[in-house]
Each structure stands twice: as C-alpha cells, then as structure tokens.
Enzyme design. Structure first.
Site, PDB file in Angstrom:
ATOM      1  N   LYS A 220       0.899  -1.327  -0.073  1.00 14.98           N
ATOM      2  CA  LYS A 220      -0.031  -0.075  -0.182  1.00 14.98           C
ATOM      3  C   LYS A 220       0.810   1.323   0.077  1.00 14.98           C
ATOM      4  CE  LYS A 220      -2.029  -1.530   3.829  1.00 14.98           C
ATOM      5  NZ  LYS A 220      -2.091  -3.128   3.469  1.00 14.98           N
TER       6      LYS A 220
ATOM      7  N   VAL B  87      -6.548  -3.099  -1.007  1.00 15.91           N
ATOM      8  CA  VAL B  87      -7.677  -3.039  -0.154  1.00 15.91           C
ATOM      9  C   VAL B  87      -8.449  -4.160   0.110  1.00 15.91           C
ATOM     10  CG1 VAL B  87      -9.620  -1.499  -0.007  1.00 15.91           C
ATOM     11  CG2 VAL B  87      -7.623  -0.582  -1.093  1.00 15.91           C
TER      12      VAL B  87
ATOM     13  N   GLY C  13      -7.722  -7.286   0.390  1.00  9.45           N
ATOM     14  CA  GLY C  13      -7.187  -8.486  -0.215  1.00  9.45           C
ATOM     15  C   GLY C  13      -8.049  -8.945  -1.414  1.00  9.45           C
TER      16      GLY C  13
ATOM     17  N   GLY D  10      -1.932 -15.470  14.196  1.00 12.17           N
ATOM     18  CA  GLY D  10      -1.175 -14.982  13.050  1.00 12.17           C
ATOM     19  C   GLY D  10      -1.986 -13.633  12.328  1.00 12.17           C
TER      20      GLY D  10
ATOM     21  N   GLU E 265       0.288  -8.470  13.959  1.00  8.84           N
ATOM     22  CA  GLU E 265       1.877  -8.504  14.001  1.00  8.84           C
ATOM     23  C   GLU E 265       2.046  -8.267  15.665  1.00  8.84           C
ATOM     24  OE1 GLU E 265       3.499  -8.758  11.602  1.00  8.84           O
ATOM     25  OE2 GLU E 265       2.076  -8.903   9.895  1.00  8.84           O
TER      26      GLU E 265
ATOM     27  N   ASP F   5      -3.783   1.449   9.228  1.00 12.87           N
ATOM     28  CA  ASP F   5      -3.904   0.673   8.131  1.00 12.87           C
ATOM     29  C   ASP F   5      -5.344   0.932   7.382  1.00 12.87           C
ATOM     30  OD1 ASP F   5      -3.340  -2.167   6.644  1.00 12.87           O
ATOM     31  OD2 ASP F   5      -5.341  -2.602   7.388  1.00 12.87           O
TER      32      ASP F   5
ATOM     33  N   LYS G 228      -6.115   2.276   3.615  1.00  9.72           N
ATOM     34  CA  LYS G 228      -6.848   1.787   2.344  1.00  9.72           C
ATOM     35  C   LYS G 228      -8.047   3.014   2.086  1.00  9.72           C
ATOM     36  CE  LYS G 228      -6.144  -2.730   4.182  1.00  9.72           C
ATOM     37  NZ  LYS G 228      -6.807  -3.796   5.054  1.00  9.72           N
TER      38      LYS G 228
ATOM     39  N   GLY H 177      -5.188 -15.904   6.037  1.00 12.70           N
ATOM     40  CA  GLY H 177      -3.828 -16.397   5.422  1.00 12.70           C
ATOM     41  C   GLY H 177      -3.748 -15.493   4.233  1.00 12.70           C
TER      42      GLY H 177
END
Length: 345
Positions: A129, A156, A158, A210, A213, A224, A228, A325
């Site tokens: 991004k 944006v 995924g 997961g 972070e 984030d 976007k 994922g």
C-alpha cells in the site's frame, strides 16, 4: 501455445510465496481458461535477487525460501546483495509484482522500483500500500504516460474487489457515502472482546492466530484502515488526497463496558472508515462507531472485512469477505495479472 507474461516479483514474504504457490497450482487453469502462461523471470528479497530470462522454477524457489531463507543464496543464479532496484534495471519482464514490506515513511525501496518499472514500459501490480498512499497521483500519471496498467486490487481488503467494483462497475455513479470495515486485526479483537475477553487477551489471541503483528499499532490505531481509505479516495472517488487528510482514531480506548453498553442498546462497535461528500471533495475519517444491528457492517465479524457503497443511481450495495492467510491477497495479485493479459488481448 499460450501467450506468456513475464513477471518480476519483489518480496518473498507470505504474500509473495502465496503468489508463487498459485503459479504452480493454477498453471493449467491459466492456460485453459485464459490462454495465459506466467513466467517468473526475476525475484528479489532483502538478501538479494535472482534473474533468468528463460524462467525461474517457482517450486525450486519456494523450496529454497522455506528451507534456506534468502534468495540471494538461491543455487540457480542467486545474487547475494543485489538490491531490488538493480534487479528491476536488469530484468526482462512485462509486469512488476510489488509485495515487499510496507514502509510508510519513504515508501522505499518499493517506490523507486515502481518508478523504474513504469519508466521501462512495464505494467505494475501491487500488494504494497505504501507507494500508493505516498505517491498515487505520480504513479498513476507515469503508468498512463506509458500506456500501462497500475493495478492494486490486493491493497484494499485482499481478494474483496473493492477498488475493482468502484472503478469498473460503478459507472456514472455519485457516492453519497462509502463505509467500510477494512482491517481484520482490529475487527478480530473487537469480536473477541464482545465474547468477554479483555483487550490484552484479544490482542494476544490475534497474535497467536497470526492475524496481528508483534507491533499491532498500524492496525489497532487505525492507520492501516486509513491507508486503504486513502487509496479508495484517490482511485475510486478521484479525490486527490494524502494520509494526513484522514481523521484517524483507533480502538485502544474501547473497553468491555463500551461493547456491552452498545450491545444492550441494540448496537455494535466497529472500526469504521467513512467517506462523505464535502464541498468539491470528501471528508475522510476512521473511528470506532456504534452501528445498529441492522446495519450490513454490524455482521462483519472476526477476520471478515466489508464495504457498503451508498450511490445515487445503483442503490446501496454491500460486500464482505472472510479471508484467512495470505492466499486471498496473492490471488488478488493474480487477478490483476490476468486482467492485464485480457487488456493486452
């Protein structure tokens, strides 16, 4: 024989490796359904690069990356210490795939690589991004000047085609409002807190899963989501803006009592991105918002992300995705490469 698109990949993290996995898993579908062969001719990570105009075996590169680490030491032509911009200068490719880590301070090295690739007459596909947030207008103009595509649907939500729908399908539309839940980490945390966990417990669970972070500040502080929204504003709303133009407030101040109080009143709290018409432009904001349970985004939970478009001639439209994922984001990059191929034909 199927036409070939040569690609150079920067970034062999989860998304980059996911893209290589898709090249292997979808090879026959790409040929049969789209008449397309994608050839990897260069790749780079922080350790170095590998170049081969005849093609690099994705399976061998994946195996090396998983078992040995940096591709600078790849036994079939790896060049330790070769920086990504130098790889771009030397590679023979049609499309640059940019999936390196996000650097919102300078956008580097991704921004430099994109400038080089576009100046060389390549198309560009991004999962990163930062270059768009920092230099969308410049990169868009550079691609147009070369008659090439700058594609970034992966940046944006995924695989959810937020940008694609806005740019391609909402023709002649005036938006009265755009709302979105664009960050799965903060959404996962809020959902877990609604189930009775504290913020610290929910964050830890997200990290174990997961989703989050080790340093989750980009997600939980709203940046984030703001990134976007900035991309949507520039590309879909055609409103030139920067990250500083977005009002941002994250979810750190939200507690169990806030969530329970909202639920008792028939509402739920979501980290909401909003674009509202204002004068000749838009007011852009990211903030925790109380939504009635009847609102489409009230049911976007856990890892899910979603968007609501309020339009003047196409009604109110809602779309969401439950993606876990890196494969869906990698699949969005593949989608962009396929669409570039369709445009060439």
């Amino acid at each position: 024989m199927a036409p070939t698109i040569r690609v150079a990949l920067i970034g062999l993290g989860h998304v980059g490796r996911g893209f290589l996995t898709l090249l292997l898993d979808k090879k026959e579908i790409l040929a049969a359904r789209y008449g397309l062969h994608i050839k990897l001719t260069a790749a780079a990570d922080s350790s170095g690069a590998v170049l081969d105009a005849h093609g690099i075996d994705p399976a061998l590169l994946l195996q090396h990356k998983v078992t040995h680490g940096g591709i600078g030491a790849f036994p079939y032509g790896g060049k330790p210490g070769l920086a990504a911009p130098d790889m771009v200068k030397r590679a023979k490719a049609d499309v640059l795939l940019e999936a390196s880590p996000v650097n919102l301070q300078s956008g580097q090295p991704a921004l430099h690589c994109l400038r080089l690739a576009l100046s060389q007459g390549w198309h560009a596909v991004l999962a990163n991004k930062a270059p768009l947030v920092l230099a969308y207008q410049e990169l868009s103009a550079a691609a147009a000047a070369q008659g090439k595509r700058l594609a970034f649907s992966a940046t944006v939500c995924g695989a959810l085609p937020v940008v694609n729908i806005g740019q391609r399908d909402h023709t002649a539309v005036r938006y009265t409002k755009i709302e979105g839940v664009f960050n799965s980490t903060s959404n996962f945390i809020l959902t877990a807190m609604e189930a009775g966990k504290t913020y610290a417990e929910a964050l830890h669970e997200a990290q174990v899963e997961g989703v989050a972070e080790t340093d989750p500040s980009l997600d939980v502080d709203g940046w984030d989501t703001a990134n976007k929204l900035t991309i949507i504003a520039n590309s879909v709303l055609e409103f030139p803006c920067a990250l500083r133009d977005v009002e941002v407030r994250g979810i750190r101040g939200i507690g169990l009592d806030d969530l329970r109080r909202a639920r008792a009143q028939g509402e739920v709290i979501k980290l909401l991105a909003v674009a509202l018409p204002l004068g000749d432009g838009y007011r852009l904001s990211v903030h925790p918002a109380r939504l009635p349970l009847t609102h489409p985004l009230a049911g976007v939970n856990g890892w899910e992300m979603g968007v609501v478009w309020h339009t003047d001639i196409m009604g109110v439209q809602f779309a969401k995705v439950d993606e876990r994922g890196p494969i869906p984001t990698a699949a969005a990059m593949l989608r962009d490469v396929i669409n570039i191929h369709r445009g060439r034909r």
